[in-house]
Design a protein around this motif. Structure first.
Motif, short mmCIF file in Angstrom:
data_model
loop_
_atom_site.label_atom_id
_atom_site.label_comp_id
_atom_site.label_asym_id
_atom_site.label_seq_id
_atom_site.Cartn_x
_atom_site.Cartn_y
_atom_site.Cartn_z
N ASP A 93 0.80 -1.11 -0.12
CA ASP A 93 -0.06 0.17 -0.13
C ASP A 93 0.71 1.36 0.00
N THR A 94 0.79 2.05 -0.98
CA THR A 94 1.48 3.18 -1.12
C THR A 94 0.87 4.63 -0.82
N THR A 95 -0.13 4.34 -0.12
CA THR A 95 -0.81 5.67 0.38
C THR A 95 -0.66 5.83 1.83
N PRO A 96 -0.53 7.08 2.16
CA PRO A 96 -0.27 7.48 3.40
C PRO A 96 -1.58 6.86 4.41
N ASN A 97 -1.27 6.41 5.29
CA ASN A 97 -2.42 5.79 6.15
C ASN A 97 -2.44 6.65 7.51
N LYS A 98 -3.87 7.03 7.87
CA LYS A 98 -3.89 7.98 8.99
C LYS A 98 -3.40 7.46 10.43
N ALA A 99 -3.79 6.18 10.59
CA ALA A 99 -3.27 5.44 11.69
C ALA A 99 -1.63 5.45 12.10
N ASP A 100 -1.06 5.40 11.01
CA ASP A 100 0.38 5.40 10.95
C ASP A 100 0.99 6.79 11.31
N THR A 101 0.28 7.71 10.71
CA THR A 101 0.51 9.22 10.70
C THR A 101 0.46 9.59 12.39
N ASN A 102 -0.61 9.17 12.89
CA ASN A 102 -0.99 9.36 14.30
C ASN A 102 0.20 8.81 15.06
N ARG A 103 0.45 7.44 14.89
CA ARG A 103 1.39 6.81 15.72
C ARG A 103 2.91 7.45 15.51
N ILE A 104 3.12 7.70 14.31
CA ILE A 104 4.56 8.47 13.94
C ILE A 104 4.74 9.78 14.86
N LEU A 105 3.60 10.55 14.81
CA LEU A 105 3.39 11.69 15.40
C LEU A 105 3.79 11.70 16.79
N ARG A 106 2.72 10.71 17.42
CA ARG A 106 2.67 10.45 18.99
C ARG A 106 4.14 10.16 19.43
N ASN A 107 4.93 9.19 18.66
CA ASN A 107 6.18 8.83 19.29
C ASN A 107 7.21 10.04 18.99
N SER A 108 7.04 10.57 17.94
CA SER A 108 8.13 11.61 17.51
C SER A 108 8.18 12.96 18.37
N LEU A 109 6.96 12.89 18.76
CA LEU A 109 6.78 14.25 19.65
C LEU A 109 7.50 13.77 20.98
N LYS A 110 7.24 12.71 21.33
CA LYS A 110 7.94 12.43 22.82
C LYS A 110 9.68 12.59 22.61
N ILE A 111 10.37 12.42 21.59
CA ILE A 111 11.71 12.31 21.47
C ILE A 111 12.21 13.99 20.86
N THR A 112 11.17 14.51 20.21
CA THR A 112 11.36 15.74 19.56
C THR A 112 10.19 16.71 19.66
N PRO A 113 9.93 17.18 20.86
CA PRO A 113 8.37 17.78 21.36
C PRO A 113 8.32 18.95 20.20
N SER A 114 9.34 19.85 19.77
CA SER A 114 9.12 20.80 18.84
C SER A 114 8.40 20.79 17.48
N ILE A 115 8.26 19.17 17.41
CA ILE A 115 7.73 19.22 15.99
C ILE A 115 6.26 19.68 15.83
N LYS A 116 5.73 20.00 16.84
CA LYS A 116 4.34 20.39 17.16
C LYS A 116 4.35 21.78 16.43
N ASN A 117 5.43 22.48 16.55
CA ASN A 117 5.60 23.86 15.54
C ASN A 117 6.55 23.81 14.66
N SER A 118 6.38 22.74 13.89
CA SER A 118 7.03 22.67 12.78
C SER A 118 6.00 22.91 11.27
N VAL A 119 6.62 23.03 10.35
CA VAL A 119 5.59 23.27 9.19
C VAL A 119 5.41 22.14 8.27
N PHE A 120 4.30 21.35 8.08
CA PHE A 120 4.10 20.22 7.15
C PHE A 120 4.48 20.52 6.02
N ALA A 121 5.43 19.59 5.38
CA ALA A 121 5.60 19.76 3.92
C ALA A 121 5.01 18.79 3.01
#
Ligand SMILES: Cc1cc2nc3c(=O)[nH]c(=O)nc-3n(C[C@H](O)[C@H](O)[C@H](O)COP(=O)(O)OP(=O)(O)OC[C@H]3O[C@@H](n4cnc5c(N)ncnc54)[C@H](O)[C@@H]3O)c2cc1C
Ligand SMILES: *[C@@H]1O[C@H](CO)[C@@H](O)[C@H](O)[C@H]1NC(C)=O
Ligand SMILES: *[C@@H]1O[C@H](CO)[C@@H](O)[C@H](O)[C@H]1NC(C)=O
Ligand SMILES: *[C@@H]1O[C@H](CO)[C@@H](O)[C@H](O)[C@H]1NC(C)=O
Length: 341
Positions: A247-275
């Motif tokens: 499956d080559t389309t982005p999946n919402k559940a994956d997006t949420n999990r990636i964000l949840r985890n990465s915010l813990k190691i790099t909290p300022s992702i929440k202020n980044s600009v999505f590309a």
């Protein structure tokens, strides 16, 4: 003059084509591919130099191949070509929760490394909500494909290489060539009917976060707890997944999990600009296929094929070592035909 065809214009095809030009005299190299930068799987990669998802490849092969890449990237960097070749020097932190963690031998190839202290691990464990059993930090590089593929393409064409947009359906199309190098990545699954090539689905997000100066990889035994935040020149790559899926389309559940985890190691992702957010299929195989084969075409002709595919999650990392070895095989194969004087 020998005529060599390379199928594929991702990192493996391009580096192989360039090494053949470098190593062999009097050779005309033609690349055939149906996709080019920015549309290859290689373009999706974060370009981190780090042996990753390498299954049954031997430690010696991995260190030899990845070491060659590291030395080339360092050389380009030393020559001041970081900007044009897409190279970023950076500290890279790896964290693990495996019971049997041990520091990999390949760290010796890098510009310096250290294991994280127990105190450092405890702090990060608390921050991330996992019990990290080990970790290390090294100074290394990302080598960003979306920038260096066009750079290598210019170099290849500058050395009189030819690039042809064409999908190759069978060997008989290439009968005029003295040797054919098969760098089709995931395409090998179809073209070569090599069922050993399986997809390892990777979903990543690119964000603008110019204040970030450190790369993190959290490699937990369970995918749901893993994530990475990797520095590139203009973007930070946040991921990821490793799933057996086409499956080559982005999946919402994956997006949420990636964000949840990465915010813990790099909290300022929440202020980044999505590309953007994309999915690539890593051309995984139990082992990189790097060997020659003589193939009989439908017309009964014999074609010398050198395979170089199945680099999984580390095609950028292994590229130069594998390209040099592929070129060495091509040279040997071409010499067989040379009339003895
Ligand atoms: C999300 C993600 C992140 C990654 N991050 C990293 C990383 O940080 N570091 C790292 O080392 N690796 C990383 N990888 C792995 C890396 O992307 C791959 O290992 C690498 O791109 C494989 O390169 P390739 O040249 O074999 O394949 P590709 O880039 O897929 O190129 C294949 C080429 O073959 C051509 N082709 C195929 N079939 C045919 C045909 N029949 N006729 C003509 N042309 C054909 C295609 O058009 C294309 O030009 C990542 C992968 C993903 C998905
Ligand atoms: C990449 O894909 C896009 C969309 O299909 C296409 O318009 C573009 O020409 C492609 N680029 C190259 C260099 O092939
Ligand atoms: C760690 O242990 C697991 C289960 O015992 C095993 O499958 C795995 O290969 C081990 N990993 C390493 C790096 O030794
Ligand atoms: C790539 O390798 C496979 C495996 O042997 C082969 O069947 C396939 O035809 C190769 N592709 C080309 C066009 O050489």
């Amino acid at each position: 003059m020998s005529n060599v065809a390379v199928i594929g214009c991702g990192v493996i095809g391009l580096t192989s084509a360039l090494e053949i030009q470098r190593k062999i005299e009097n050779v005309k190299v033609t690349i055939f591919a149906d996709k080019f930068s920015p549309n290859t799987t290689s373009d999706i990669a974060a370009g981190l130099w780090e042996p990753y998802l390498l299954a049954e490849n031997s430690e010696e092969d991995v260190i030899r191949w990845s070491g060659e890449t590291f030395r080339l990237v360092k050389k380009l960097w030393t020559e001041g070509k970081a900007h044009e070749a897409g190279i970023c020097l950076q500290p890279i932190v790896n964290l693990f929760n495996s019971k049997n963690y041990s520091i990999p031998k390949w760290v010796s190839v890098t510009l310096g490394y250290s294991e994280l202290s127990d105190r450092h691990l405890q702090t990060l464990s608390k921050q991330y909500g996992q019990s990290f059993t080990g970790g290390f930090m090294f100074v290394g590089f990302t080598w960003e494909p979306a920038i260096f593929l066009p750079y290598l393409q210019r170099e290849f064409v500058g050395k009189k290489g030819t690039i042809t947009k064409r999908r190759i359906e069978g060997f008989n199309e290439l009968e005029g060539f003295d040797a054919v190098v098969n760098c089709t990545g995931f395409g090998a699954r179809f073209l070569s009917a090599d069922g050993a090539v399986v997809p390892f689905r990777g979903q990543v997000m690119r964000v603008k976060m110019p204040w970030q100066y450190c790369t993190y990889l959290v490699q937990c035994d369970e995918e749901k707890n893993s994530c990475y935040v990797i520095l590139n020149r203009d973007f930070v790559v946040v991921g990821g997944t490793k799933q057996s899926s086409f499956d080559t389309t982005p999946n919402k559940a994956d997006t949420n999990r990636i964000l949840r985890n990465s915010l813990k190691i790099t909290p300022s992702i929440k202020n980044s600009v999505f590309a953007n957010e994309v999915v690539g299929l890593r051309p995984s195989r139990y082992k990189v296929r790097l060997e020659q084969e003589v193939v009989k075409t439908a017309n009964g002709k014999f074609l010398k094929v050198i395979h170089n595919y199945g680099h999984g999650g580390a095609g950028i990392t292994l590229a130069i070592g594998c390209a040099k070895e592929a070129a060495e095989i091509v040279k040997r194969v071409l010499n067989i035909d040379k009339p003895k004087l």
